[in-house]
Design a protein around this motif. Structure first.
Motif, PDB file in Angstrom:
ATOM      1  N   LYS A  88     -53.273  12.247 115.154  1.00 46.24           N
ATOM      2  CA  LYS A  88     -53.507  11.842 116.542  1.00 46.24           C
ATOM      3  C   LYS A  88     -54.905  11.286 116.689  1.00 46.24           C
ATOM      4  CE  LYS A  88     -54.325  16.731 117.633  1.00 46.24           C
ATOM      5  NZ  LYS A  88     -53.878  17.868 118.442  1.00 46.24           N
ATOM      6  N   ALA A  89     -55.102  10.533 117.757  1.00 47.46           N
ATOM      7  CA  ALA A  89     -56.396   9.910 118.008  1.00 47.46           C
ATOM      8  C   ALA A  89     -57.416  10.952 118.437  1.00 47.46           C
ATOM      9  CB  ALA A  89     -56.250   8.837 119.086  1.00 47.46           C
ATOM     10  N   LEU A  90     -58.703  10.563 118.327  1.00 45.29           N
ATOM     11  CA  LEU A  90     -59.778  11.477 118.704  1.00 45.29           C
ATOM     12  C   LEU A  90     -59.658  11.881 120.170  1.00 45.29           C
ATOM     13  CD1 LEU A  90     -62.415  12.847 117.745  1.00 45.29           C
ATOM     14  CD2 LEU A  90     -63.642  10.839 118.577  1.00 45.29           C
ATOM     15  N   ARG A  91     -59.220  10.969 121.007  1.00 51.43           N
ATOM     16  CA  ARG A  91     -59.068  11.293 122.431  1.00 51.43           C
ATOM     17  C   ARG A  91     -58.068  12.424 122.633  1.00 51.43           C
ATOM     18  NH1 ARG A  91     -57.095   7.049 127.184  1.00 51.43           N
ATOM     19  NH2 ARG A  91     -56.880   8.605 128.840  1.00 51.43           N
ATOM     20  N   GLU A  92     -56.948  12.367 121.936  1.00 47.13           N
ATOM     21  CA  GLU A  92     -55.949  13.421 122.065  1.00 47.13           C
ATOM     22  C   GLU A  92     -56.477  14.742 121.537  1.00 47.13           C
ATOM     23  OE1 GLU A  92     -52.538  12.034 120.023  1.00 47.13           O
ATOM     24  OE2 GLU A  92     -52.208  10.318 121.352  1.00 47.13           O
ATOM     25  N   PHE A  93     -57.205  14.680 120.420  1.00 47.04           N
ATOM     26  CA  PHE A  93     -57.807  15.891 119.858  1.00 47.04           C
ATOM     27  C   PHE A  93     -58.771  16.516 120.860  1.00 47.04           C
ATOM     28  CE2 PHE A  93     -61.592  17.171 117.061  1.00 47.04           C
ATOM     29  CZ  PHE A  93     -61.229  18.507 117.060  1.00 47.04           C
ATOM     30  N   GLN A  95     -70.065  16.628 130.457  1.00 47.28           N
ATOM     31  CA  GLN A  95     -70.939  15.690 129.763  1.00 47.28           C
ATOM     32  C   GLN A  95     -70.536  15.586 128.295  1.00 47.28           C
ATOM     33  OE1 GLN A  95     -73.678  13.659 130.764  1.00 47.28           O
ATOM     34  NE2 GLN A  95     -73.233  12.892 128.716  1.00 47.28           N
ATOM     35  N   LEU A  96     -70.397  14.342 127.807  1.00 50.24           N
ATOM     36  CA  LEU A  96     -70.074  14.099 126.400  1.00 50.24           C
ATOM     37  C   LEU A  96     -71.322  13.673 125.649  1.00 50.24           C
ATOM     38  CD1 LEU A  96     -68.077  13.615 124.009  1.00 50.24           C
ATOM     39  CD2 LEU A  96     -67.825  11.278 124.872  1.00 50.24           C
ATOM     40  N   LEU A  97     -71.564  14.303 124.508  1.00 47.31           N
ATOM     41  CA  LEU A  97     -72.621  13.895 123.576  1.00 47.31           C
ATOM     42  C   LEU A  97     -71.952  13.623 122.226  1.00 47.31           C
ATOM     43  CD1 LEU A  97     -75.308  16.631 124.333  1.00 47.31           C
ATOM     44  CD2 LEU A  97     -75.204  14.336 125.265  1.00 47.31           C
ATOM     45  N   ALA A  98     -72.285  12.515 121.603  1.00 42.87           N
ATOM     46  CA  ALA A  98     -71.673  12.164 120.324  1.00 42.87           C
ATOM     47  C   ALA A  98     -72.742  12.028 119.254  1.00 42.87           C
ATOM     48  CB  ALA A  98     -70.879  10.857 120.446  1.00 42.87           C
ATOM     49  N   LYS A 102     -75.851   4.373 123.629  1.00 42.19           N
ATOM     50  CA  LYS A 102     -74.961   4.871 124.663  1.00 42.19           C
ATOM     51  C   LYS A 102     -73.620   4.161 124.580  1.00 42.19           C
ATOM     52  CE  LYS A 102     -77.376   7.163 128.355  1.00 42.19           C
ATOM     53  NZ  LYS A 102     -77.330   7.415 129.805  1.00 42.19           N
ATOM     54  N   VAL A 103     -72.596   4.928 124.856  1.00 37.96           N
ATOM     55  CA  VAL A 103     -71.254   4.394 125.042  1.00 37.96           C
ATOM     56  C   VAL A 103     -70.813   4.828 126.423  1.00 37.96           C
ATOM     57  CG1 VAL A 103     -68.853   4.504 124.313  1.00 37.96           C
ATOM     58  CG2 VAL A 103     -70.654   4.372 122.601  1.00 37.96           C
ATOM     59  N   GLY A 104     -70.701   3.873 127.333  1.00 36.69           N
ATOM     60  CA  GLY A 104     -70.473   4.246 128.716  1.00 36.69           C
ATOM     61  C   GLY A 104     -71.702   4.951 129.245  1.00 36.69           C
ATOM     62  N   SER A 105     -71.517   6.151 129.749  1.00 34.65           N
ATOM     63  CA  SER A 105     -72.655   6.954 130.225  1.00 34.65           C
ATOM     64  C   SER A 105     -73.003   8.078 129.262  1.00 34.65           C
ATOM     65  CB  SER A 105     -72.322   7.548 131.597  1.00 34.65           C
ATOM     66  OG  SER A 105     -71.164   8.379 131.506  1.00 34.65           O
ATOM     67  N   SER A 106     -72.415   8.067 128.068  1.00 29.72           N
ATOM     68  CA  SER A 106     -72.612   9.164 127.113  1.00 29.72           C
ATOM     69  C   SER A 106     -73.571   8.758 126.006  1.00 29.72           C
ATOM     70  CB  SER A 106     -71.266   9.577 126.494  1.00 29.72           C
ATOM     71  OG  SER A 106     -70.356   9.982 127.475  1.00 29.72           O
ATOM     72  N   ARG A 150     -65.505   6.046 123.738  1.00 31.82           N
ATOM     73  CA  ARG A 150     -65.333   5.682 125.139  1.00 31.82           C
ATOM     74  C   ARG A 150     -64.037   6.273 125.690  1.00 31.82           C
ATOM     75  NH1 ARG A 150     -67.221   5.172 130.017  1.00 31.82           N
ATOM     76  NH2 ARG A 150     -66.175   3.552 131.254  1.00 31.82           N
ATOM     77  N   ALA A 151     -62.990   6.261 124.883  1.00 35.24           N
ATOM     78  CA  ALA A 151     -61.721   6.841 125.311  1.00 35.24           C
ATOM     79  C   ALA A 151     -61.847   8.347 125.518  1.00 35.24           C
ATOM     80  CB  ALA A 151     -60.626   6.534 124.277  1.00 35.24           C
ATOM     81  N   VAL A 152     -62.630   9.007 124.659  1.00 27.41           N
ATOM     82  CA  VAL A 152     -62.864  10.441 124.837  1.00 27.41           C
ATOM     83  C   VAL A 152     -63.590  10.695 126.152  1.00 27.41           C
ATOM     84  CG1 VAL A 152     -64.067  12.456 123.922  1.00 27.41           C
ATOM     85  CG2 VAL A 152     -62.858  10.924 122.369  1.00 27.41           C
ATOM     86  N   GLU A 153     -64.595   9.883 126.453  1.00 18.60           N
ATOM     87  CA  GLU A 153     -65.365  10.061 127.683  1.00 18.60           C
ATOM     88  C   GLU A 153     -64.470   9.948 128.908  1.00 18.60           C
ATOM     89  OE1 GLU A 153     -69.541   8.271 129.306  1.00 18.60           O
ATOM     90  OE2 GLU A 153     -67.898   6.855 128.970  1.00 18.60           O
TER      91      GLU A 153
END
Length: 433
Positions: free
Chosen positions: A349-354, A393-396, A409-413, A382-385
């Protein structure tokens, strides 16, 4: 022909068919019963000869097969040379029989010192063999699996209660959980035709922890104070005072502000702004397609473990997950032990689903930290955010071996790229959610 006679003729074929079906069923039952009896007899015979056949090694079976083949050729074609070959091979097996006889009583222990090391540190093991019998033991060979390798030791004859020690080194160059044991004594001939083994102890685990970097407390957007972070939600029970309102039936009397009530002539109660302790969700992507090589994957695990260790030391509530493993995070030791078990595996599965599935297990998380590889497209982050709640808050952190460390930054993260583990503390100090 009468009607009764015609009916009798019509019935005769069906009666014959019934008889045939009856005989067929009876024959089928008999065949099944015979098959079951044969299977039981074969099982009993196999169990009876298993103590004998179990001591014959693969080489021994090959030698016996060669002896039978040579004997068949000698009988079929009258070639004396093959008869000698068959006799020689069969004689070798017979000469090996006395070597498997004999019984010893050992007490065997496998000790690892230390039980937990960081990748690259030295770890030693000790095999302790004690003769628990009342008579001297004969010499034997002891085999000890250590990780993917196999250590062999010659155990000499030991007097009753005598002890023999063997030291061995454990390879710890790479993060892993190395299993030492079980220790197995081997009796047999030098050619390896017959082999009788006895297991003496249970396996012992050595945890080779990933390398970690020491971070400063309250790093990576964690709690800034002991009371938590103030939210916009108004509640009747908390710490951060907000305002006064008129008393309503059912309000607890402990919230009544008596001085204001005396001044206004009506009961007034306190209201508070709800505060929330920071709860952190730490995620690691383990799909090998997202990493340039194994070295980069190990760098990601080191980043993941470094962040997790500091979160545990800060006392922040945390959950740590990979696609296949939910890591224990109650203590630093348990987190590092489970980090040693992480393995790369293709993801379904994609990271977003995880991230979404992990967030459901910890719905109160206020910070999500995702550690990924350099080959993961930024659009995945971005999909995870976008899949997270607005107040999360997302930090990568992207492991990119050999690259210059930087913060983007990706989006606001914030997205921090880490080229070497030693650069992680400086980057974490600059990351702001």
């Amino acid at each position: 022909m009468t009607t009764a006679a015609r009916a009798g003729q019509r019935r005769r074929p069906s009666q014959g068919g019934y008889a045939i079906r009856t005989v067929t069923r009876s024959a089928t039952r008999t065949a099944r019963a015979a098959g079951a009896a044969i299977a039981r007899a074969w099982g009993r015979a196999a169990a009876a000869v298993e103590p004998v056949t179990s001591v014959i090694s693969t080489i021994g079976w090959l030698v016996l097969a060669a002896a039978v083949g040579a004997g068949a050729i000698a009988l079929g074609f009258g070639w004396v040379e093959f008869a000698f070959v068959a006799a020689t091979l069969a004689g070798a097996v017979l000469l090996a029989v006395p070597f498997v006889f004999g019984r010893v009583r050992y007490r065997v222990e496998v000790e690892l010192q230390p039980r937990r090391v960081v990748a690259g540190e030295r770890a030693l093991g000790r095999l302790v063999v004690v003769n628990d019998g009342t008579s001297p033991s004969v010499g034997t060979r002891m085999e000890l699996p250590v990780g993917a390798g196999l250590a062999e030791f010659r155990i000499p004859s030991l007097a009753p209660s005598a002890q023999h020690d063997e030291l061995f080194a454990v390879p710890t160059q790479r993060r892993a959980v190395i299993v030492a044991g079980p220790a197995v004594s081997v009796r047999g001939d030098e050619l390896g035709l017959l082999r009788r083994t006895v297991r003496w102890n249970e396996p012992v685990e050595l945890f080779v922890h990933p390398r970690t970097a020491r971070l400063k407390p309250s790093a990576a957007g964690l709690v800034r104070d002991l009371e938590g972070e103030v939210t916009a939600k108004i509640t009747d029970h908390d710490i951060s005072f907000h305002a006064l309102r008129q008393y309503e039936p059912g309000d607890p009397l402990r919230n009544v502000h008596w001085r204001s009530s005396a001044r206004t002539g009506q009961l007034m109660v306190r209201q508070y702004e709800e505060t929330r302790r920071s709860q952190l969700l730490l995620l690691l992507g383990t799909d090998p397609a997202h990493y340039a090589d194994e070295h980069e994957f190990e760098l990601a695990i080191s980043i993941f473990a470094s962040l997790g260790v500091q979160v545990v030391r800060d006392g922040t509530e945390m959950a740590a997950h990979t696609e296949a493993l939910a890591l224990r995070s109650a203590t630093v030791t348990s987190l590092l032990d489970d980090s040693s078990r992480i393995e790369a595996a293709p993801s379904t599965k994609a990271l977003r689903e995880f991230a979404r599935d992990a967030s459901r297990r910890m719905p109160s998380a206020s910070v999500v930290i995702a550690v990924v590889g350099s080959q993961l497209p930024l659009t995945e982050l971005r999909a995870v955010e976008t899949s997270l709640a607005n107040d999360v808050q997302l930090l990568a952190f992207r492991a990119h071996a050999g690259a210059d460390s930087r913060i983007g930054k990706v989006g606001s993260s914030p997205v921090a790229t880490i080229g070497e583990l030693g650069e992680l503390p400086a980057v974490v100090r600059k990351v702001r959610p």
